[in-house]
Design a protein around this motif. Sequence first.
Motif, PDB file in Angstrom:
ATOM      1  N   THR A 172      58.169  37.972  26.429  1.00 12.34           N
ATOM      2  CA  THR A 172      57.627  39.286  26.076  1.00 12.34           C
ATOM      3  C   THR A 172      58.232  40.414  26.911  1.00 12.34           C
ATOM      4  OG1 THR A 172      55.761  38.974  27.607  1.00 12.34           O
ATOM      5  CG2 THR A 172      55.436  38.313  25.302  1.00 12.34           C
ATOM      6  N   GLN A 173      58.777  40.080  28.073  1.00 11.71           N
ATOM      7  CA  GLN A 173      59.383  41.080  28.946  1.00 11.71           C
ATOM      8  C   GLN A 173      60.909  40.918  29.029  1.00 11.71           C
ATOM      9  OE1 GLN A 173      57.706  43.645  30.343  1.00 11.71           O
ATOM     10  NE2 GLN A 173      55.932  42.873  29.199  1.00 11.71           N
ATOM     11  N   ARG A 174      61.475  40.230  28.029  1.00  4.64           N
ATOM     12  CA  ARG A 174      62.917  39.956  28.082  1.00  4.64           C
ATOM     13  C   ARG A 174      63.742  41.246  28.122  1.00  4.64           C
ATOM     14  NH1 ARG A 174      64.023  37.178  23.216  1.00  4.64           N
ATOM     15  NH2 ARG A 174      64.556  39.187  22.297  1.00  4.64           N
ATOM     16  N   GLY A 175      63.352  42.231  27.321  1.00  2.00           N
ATOM     17  CA  GLY A 175      64.108  43.481  27.275  1.00  2.00           C
ATOM     18  C   GLY A 175      64.174  44.194  28.616  1.00  2.00           C
ATOM     19  N   PRO A 176      63.018  44.531  29.216  1.00  2.00           N
ATOM     20  CA  PRO A 176      63.049  45.190  30.528  1.00  2.00           C
ATOM     21  C   PRO A 176      63.741  44.355  31.606  1.00  2.00           C
ATOM     22  CG  PRO A 176      60.896  45.435  29.525  1.00  2.00           C
ATOM     23  CD  PRO A 176      61.648  44.491  28.655  1.00  2.00           C
ATOM     24  N   ILE A 177      63.504  43.028  31.594  1.00  2.00           N
ATOM     25  CA  ILE A 177      64.162  42.175  32.595  1.00  2.00           C
ATOM     26  C   ILE A 177      65.674  42.235  32.433  1.00  2.00           C
ATOM     27  CG2 ILE A 177      64.548  39.775  33.279  1.00  2.00           C
ATOM     28  CD1 ILE A 177      61.600  39.247  32.710  1.00  2.00           C
ATOM     29  N   PHE A 178      66.127  42.167  31.200  1.00  2.00           N
ATOM     30  CA  PHE A 178      67.567  42.232  30.933  1.00  2.00           C
ATOM     31  C   PHE A 178      68.166  43.531  31.465  1.00  2.00           C
ATOM     32  CE2 PHE A 178      71.204  43.444  28.358  1.00  2.00           C
ATOM     33  CZ  PHE A 178      71.968  42.291  28.359  1.00  2.00           C
ATOM     34  N   VAL A 179      67.486  44.638  31.203  1.00  2.00           N
ATOM     35  CA  VAL A 179      67.976  45.937  31.676  1.00  2.00           C
ATOM     36  C   VAL A 179      68.033  45.976  33.199  1.00  2.00           C
ATOM     37  CG1 VAL A 179      67.437  48.400  31.816  1.00  2.00           C
ATOM     38  CG2 VAL A 179      67.223  47.198  29.633  1.00  2.00           C
ATOM     39  N   MET A 180      67.002  45.420  33.838  1.00  2.00           N
ATOM     40  CA  MET A 180      66.933  45.467  35.296  1.00  2.00           C
ATOM     41  C   MET A 180      68.025  44.645  35.977  1.00  2.00           C
ATOM     42  SD  MET A 180      64.556  47.557  36.243  1.00  2.00           S
ATOM     43  CE  MET A 180      65.045  48.537  34.816  1.00  2.00           C
ATOM     44  N   LEU A 308      74.643  63.469  41.960  1.00  2.00           N
ATOM     45  CA  LEU A 308      74.864  63.273  40.524  1.00  2.00           C
ATOM     46  C   LEU A 308      74.513  61.838  40.108  1.00  2.00           C
ATOM     47  CD1 LEU A 308      76.038  64.384  37.825  1.00  2.00           C
ATOM     48  CD2 LEU A 308      78.261  63.534  38.582  1.00  2.00           C
ATOM     49  N   GLY A 309      74.987  60.865  40.887  1.00  2.00           N
ATOM     50  CA  GLY A 309      74.699  59.466  40.586  1.00  2.00           C
ATOM     51  C   GLY A 309      73.225  59.145  40.699  1.00  2.00           C
ATOM     52  N   ALA A 310      72.546  59.753  41.665  1.00  2.00           N
ATOM     53  CA  ALA A 310      71.116  59.505  41.861  1.00  2.00           C
ATOM     54  C   ALA A 310      70.303  60.056  40.695  1.00  2.00           C
ATOM     55  CB  ALA A 310      70.650  60.121  43.172  1.00  2.00           C
ATOM     56  N   ILE A 311      70.676  61.224  40.186  1.00  2.00           N
ATOM     57  CA  ILE A 311      69.949  61.816  39.061  1.00  2.00           C
ATOM     58  C   ILE A 311      70.119  60.979  37.803  1.00  2.00           C
ATOM     59  CG2 ILE A 311      69.824  63.846  37.551  1.00  2.00           C
ATOM     60  CD1 ILE A 311      70.659  65.556  39.926  1.00  2.00           C
ATOM     61  N   ALA A 312      71.254  60.291  37.694  1.00  2.00           N
ATOM     62  CA  ALA A 312      71.516  59.475  36.497  1.00  2.00           C
ATOM     63  C   ALA A 312      70.713  58.181  36.479  1.00  2.00           C
ATOM     64  CB  ALA A 312      73.012  59.164  36.410  1.00  2.00           C
ATOM     65  N   LEU A 313      70.181  57.736  37.621  1.00  2.00           N
ATOM     66  CA  LEU A 313      69.493  56.446  37.701  1.00  2.00           C
ATOM     67  C   LEU A 313      68.142  56.376  36.984  1.00  2.00           C
ATOM     68  CD1 LEU A 313      70.115  54.994  41.278  1.00  2.00           C
ATOM     69  CD2 LEU A 313      70.749  53.989  39.081  1.00  2.00           C
ATOM     70  N   PRO A 314      67.276  57.402  37.056  1.00  2.00           N
ATOM     71  CA  PRO A 314      65.946  57.266  36.427  1.00  2.00           C
ATOM     72  C   PRO A 314      66.001  56.911  34.946  1.00  2.00           C
ATOM     73  CG  PRO A 314      65.972  59.154  37.888  1.00  2.00           C
ATOM     74  CD  PRO A 314      67.383  58.661  37.810  1.00  2.00           C
ATOM     75  N   GLY A 315      67.070  57.312  34.264  1.00  2.00           N
ATOM     76  CA  GLY A 315      67.186  56.987  32.848  1.00  2.00           C
ATOM     77  C   GLY A 315      67.157  55.490  32.587  1.00  2.00           C
ATOM     78  N   VAL A 316      67.665  54.699  33.529  1.00  2.00           N
ATOM     79  CA  VAL A 316      67.665  53.239  33.378  1.00  2.00           C
ATOM     80  C   VAL A 316      66.233  52.727  33.273  1.00  2.00           C
ATOM     81  CG1 VAL A 316      68.325  51.052  34.436  1.00  2.00           C
ATOM     82  CG2 VAL A 316      69.829  53.034  34.657  1.00  2.00           C
ATOM     83  N   PHE A 317      65.361  53.186  34.159  1.00  2.00           N
ATOM     84  CA  PHE A 317      63.973  52.718  34.186  1.00  2.00           C
ATOM     85  C   PHE A 317      63.201  53.212  32.961  1.00  2.00           C
ATOM     86  CE2 PHE A 317      65.424  52.950  38.573  1.00  2.00           C
ATOM     87  CZ  PHE A 317      65.092  51.695  39.046  1.00  2.00           C
ATOM     88  N   GLY A 376      73.238  53.036  27.371  1.00  2.00           N
ATOM     89  CA  GLY A 376      73.493  52.281  28.591  1.00  2.00           C
ATOM     90  C   GLY A 376      72.583  51.075  28.724  1.00  2.00           C
ATOM     91  N   ASP A 377      71.292  51.270  28.438  1.00  2.00           N
ATOM     92  CA  ASP A 377      70.318  50.177  28.500  1.00  2.00           C
ATOM     93  C   ASP A 377      70.363  49.290  27.266  1.00  2.00           C
ATOM     94  OD1 ASP A 377      69.414  50.972  30.943  1.00  2.00           O
ATOM     95  OD2 ASP A 377      67.454  51.673  30.262  1.00  2.00           O
ATOM     96  N   MET A 378      70.485  49.917  26.093  1.00  2.00           N
ATOM     97  CA  MET A 378      70.207  49.207  24.850  1.00  2.00           C
ATOM     98  C   MET A 378      71.413  48.518  24.224  1.00  2.00           C
ATOM     99  SD  MET A 378      66.997  49.405  24.369  1.00  2.00           S
ATOM    100  CE  MET A 378      66.807  49.393  26.156  1.00  2.00           C
ATOM    101  N   VAL A 379      72.619  49.043  24.417  1.00  2.00           N
ATOM    102  CA  VAL A 379      73.746  48.462  23.683  1.00  2.00           C
ATOM    103  C   VAL A 379      74.027  47.034  24.152  1.00  2.00           C
ATOM    104  CG1 VAL A 379      75.633  49.290  25.191  1.00  2.00           C
ATOM    105  CG2 VAL A 379      76.029  48.989  22.738  1.00  2.00           C
TER     106      VAL A 379
END
Length: 498
Positions: A172-180, A308-317, A376-379
């Motif tokens: 049930t948590q495969r998607g978020p785990i995969f992204v992480m 710049l890199g730090a601001i781009a990170l929250p999108g992952v979560f 980035g997360d979904m593809v």
Amino acid sequence: MGNDNDVISSSDETPAGEQTQRDLEMYTPKPSTAQRVASILSIACAGAALISDGYQNSLMTMINVLFGIEYKEQYTSTVSTRVSNALLIGEIFGQIVIGLTCDYMGRKTALVVTTLLIVVGGILATAASGTTVDGMFWMLVVARGVVGFGTGGEYPASSTAASEAANETALTQRGPIFVMVTNLPLSFGGPFAISVFLIVLSAAGSNHLSTVWRVCFGIGCIWPLSVFYFRYKMATSYLYKKGAIKKNVPYKLVLKYYWKSLIGTCGAWFLYDFVTFPNGVFSGTIIASIVPNSATNLFKTAEWQLLLGAIALPGVFLGAYLCHLIGRRATMMVGFSGYLIFGLIIGCAFSQLSKIMPLFVVFYGLMLSMGNLGPGDMVGLLSTESYATAVRGTCYGLSAAVGKAGAAVGTQCFKPIQANLGKNWTFIIAAICGIAGVLVTYFFIPPVSGEDLRIQDAKFEEYLLNNGWTGLLGTKELEDEANDVVTNIELAKTSGSD
């Protein structure tokens, strides 16, 4: 090949493609504690070294700026593009070859090979030299190509292993785990690489720039080595044991069955990397062109790059959270829409924003963060969930390779676009890619809902059988395990009769 405990049982009354989750749970034995621990370890091992991939992909961001200062005459636009593209070309070959390898020979074998290639390539890059500076850059091109082959191979090998292990452990948590364990390490590699660069630059000083870039390349060897032993010992997933096709892969049937999904995952990945990769590699040069006295102030450029890199990170979560809330396809379309919104804002107001550095970096970071949130997360997640286990590595590798082709094209075009149309047009083109990404996702990406991957395997097997395929599914390892079970049952019956 099969037994009473196989994943799916097909019959005339209930086709395999229509089996429900309840059927799967009924016919599949629950994994033991040891199997769950092995799956968790596989997930961790599959994802851990992807930090090194993100590191290697992002390292050239500041190294490009450094080379422009240290080797001002020799490091021309042509040489810069050549060195940057070496990694990409290597990744394209690695994704295709290792994608096939991890389907034929197994996920673990592929992961061991990619780890070794990253280490060897990193050592060669650290030791790059020549009788001339041009010769040194050519050696660096070769070394980065070797690293690229390894990092490219990590995509299908790590991602398929992580997805299959997560399917067995936390469906049930495969998607978020995969992204992480995939996009998070890759995205974290950006600010991590900049942080390492700042530390090394502070220690060595701006008068020893040759030492700085060599040490930064050398540090990239540490992360894959740190998980090599665990990757070597990782277990093979039950999904792979049950669903692998070791020979006589029916590629024509695969193409006929998955052509629409391949257009979707390949197209979306091409557009994402076309925007993201050159904006990552050359963002340092964009910022350096705006920062006052950047030619002598590497620290200031690197600090802005780190923000710049730090601001781009929250999108992952946020993307990991949204993929269950609104679905995979919708999350990817939201991310591509972010390219449209922020690309147009930055592109149309570039001359004004470039005079206000903090505001420019914030908008730039938000555009990259939306890329992480969506494609980035979904593809990668969709490229594992849209295909059966037998061809998951191959289709994933092909999709990722087309993506890296997009990255190579974007990198090749980036500086000519800036030179001929202006820096603002790189962002306007990103907005156009955002529109194209939404359309490709809507029309070609399958409506994946996060169902058990065994359902996809059962549908694919049924399709092959209905179209006359007579090959075998499964590995010898699974056959041996089944024979052991039969032997134990017979021994138990014999001892009982005695």
